[in-house]
Design a protein around this motif. Structure first.
Motif, PDB file in Angstrom:
ATOM      1  N   ASP A  92       0.714  -1.246  -0.022  1.00  0.00           N
ATOM      2  CA  ASP A  92       0.075  -0.028  -0.105  1.00  0.00           C
ATOM      3  C   ASP A  92       0.857   1.261  -0.023  1.00  0.00           C
ATOM      4  O   ASP A  92       1.559   1.431   1.083  1.00  0.00           O
ATOM      5  CB  ASP A  92      -0.958  -0.050   1.392  1.00  0.00           C
ATOM      6  CG  ASP A  92      -2.022   1.151   1.304  1.00  0.00           C
ATOM      7  OD1 ASP A  92      -1.697   2.093   0.802  1.00  0.00           O
ATOM      8  OD2 ASP A  92      -3.177   0.836   1.613  1.00  0.00           O
ATOM      9  N   THR A  94       0.405   4.340  -0.022  1.00  0.00           N
ATOM     10  CA  THR A  94       0.112   5.660   0.629  1.00  0.00           C
ATOM     11  C   THR A  94       0.297   5.401   2.162  1.00  0.00           C
ATOM     12  O   THR A  94       1.118   6.172   2.978  1.00  0.00           O
ATOM     13  CB  THR A  94      -1.386   5.900   0.683  1.00  0.00           C
ATOM     14  OG1 THR A  94      -1.743   6.221  -0.460  1.00  0.00           O
ATOM     15  CG2 THR A  94      -1.768   7.117   1.646  1.00  0.00           C
ATOM     16  N   ASP A 139      -7.271   4.291  -1.006  1.00  0.00           N
ATOM     17  CA  ASP A 139      -7.338   5.550  -0.537  1.00  0.00           C
ATOM     18  C   ASP A 139      -8.663   6.141  -0.292  1.00  0.00           C
ATOM     19  O   ASP A 139      -8.909   6.520   1.007  1.00  0.00           O
ATOM     20  CB  ASP A 139      -6.479   6.703  -1.215  1.00  0.00           C
ATOM     21  CG  ASP A 139      -4.857   6.388  -1.095  1.00  0.00           C
ATOM     22  OD1 ASP A 139      -4.280   5.665  -0.196  1.00  0.00           O
ATOM     23  OD2 ASP A 139      -3.908   7.017  -1.933  1.00  0.00           O
ATOM     24  N   THR A 143     -10.730   6.840   3.300  1.00  0.00           N
ATOM     25  CA  THR A 143     -11.404   8.026   3.503  1.00  0.00           C
ATOM     26  C   THR A 143     -12.574   7.908   3.937  1.00  0.00           C
ATOM     27  O   THR A 143     -13.323   8.624   4.877  1.00  0.00           O
ATOM     28  CB  THR A 143     -11.082   9.152   2.236  1.00  0.00           C
ATOM     29  OG1 THR A 143      -9.562   9.205   2.119  1.00  0.00           O
ATOM     30  CG2 THR A 143     -11.882  10.542   2.532  1.00  0.00           C
TER      31      THR A 143
END
Length: 232
Positions: A92, A94, A139, A143
């Motif tokens: 991942d 991020t 992502d 969120t």
């Protein structure tokens, strides 16, 4: 950019970048001119940050007074370094960047000897296999979990059948082979797992389910622990 934001970005860059850092490299990283960078370094020094170096030689952040000192013993630092290495190995991007940032911030609060133990930990991670599989926009899914927003997803089951569903995203589970979304499925009116590599599209579902995420997640995890939840 506000001056306070600019100084914060400079501090963050100096925490993360290997020393010595040239003024040109720092200016590029923070998006300012060399003249502004020199003024910003003087401002940080005046505020108490201990920065070694000078123009033409490069800089090094020795002590960062913007962060409180950390008192971590050797085993705690090994656990932290190992956990961050596991995150970087998951695939991942991020969260991998976030893990690097966490280590840099904590390392900046440690005495130099302790910081070296953190950055050169004994415990290492080796993952020769492919990282966790996911075709979905993780992502956006994370969120939506944070913001407690419903999602509309196109999902393919193990037989290739495709359905469109509105789900209440609760958490992302990191299993051995794939990323999995834990959610309440409004189509099935039940808790469900959705494998990230089978989620084809992700869109906003058009409504909030705040403040129910925490309660729903507790209920779902209790069912998982009791082995009542269906497998993904």
């Amino acid at each position: 950019m506000a001056r306070s934001d600019r100084l914060f970005r400079l501090l963050h860059a100096m925490r993360q970048m290997p020393a010595p850092m040239t003024a040109a490299r720092l200016a590029e990283e923070t998006g300012v001119s060399l003249r502004s960078l020199y003024r910003d370094i003087d401002s940080l020094r005046a505020a108490g940050a201990q920065i070694e170096g000078e123009r033409g030689y490069g800089y090094r952040l020795v002590e960062d007074t913007a962060l409180p000192p950390q008192m971590l013993d050797r085993d705690e630092m090994e656990a932290l370094a190992l956990g961050m290495a596991e995150i970087r190995a998951m695939g991942d991007k991020t969260l991998a960047r976030a893990a690097e940032s966490v280590l840099a911030k904590i390392g900046a609060t440690l005495p130099e000897g302790r910081a070296q133990q953190l950055f050169h930990a004994v415990s290492q991670v080796y993952r020769p296999d492919a990282p966790l599989r996911s075709h979905a926009d993780m992502d956006r899914i994370r969120t939506a979990c944070f913001d407690e927003r419903a999602l509309r997803i196109d999902y393919c089951d193990k037989d290739g059948a495709r359905t469109t569903r509105t789900v209440l995203p609760l958490a992302v589970m990191y299993t051995e082979r794939c990323l999995t979304l834990l959610a309440w499925c409004t189509l099935r009116e039940a808790f469900r797992m959705f494998r990230g590599d089978r989620i084809v599209t992700v869109e906003d579902g058009g409504h909030s389910f705040r403040p129910h995420r925490a309660a729903l997640l507790r209920d779902y995890l209790a069912r998982l622990n009791a082995s009542d939840a269906p497998a993904p």
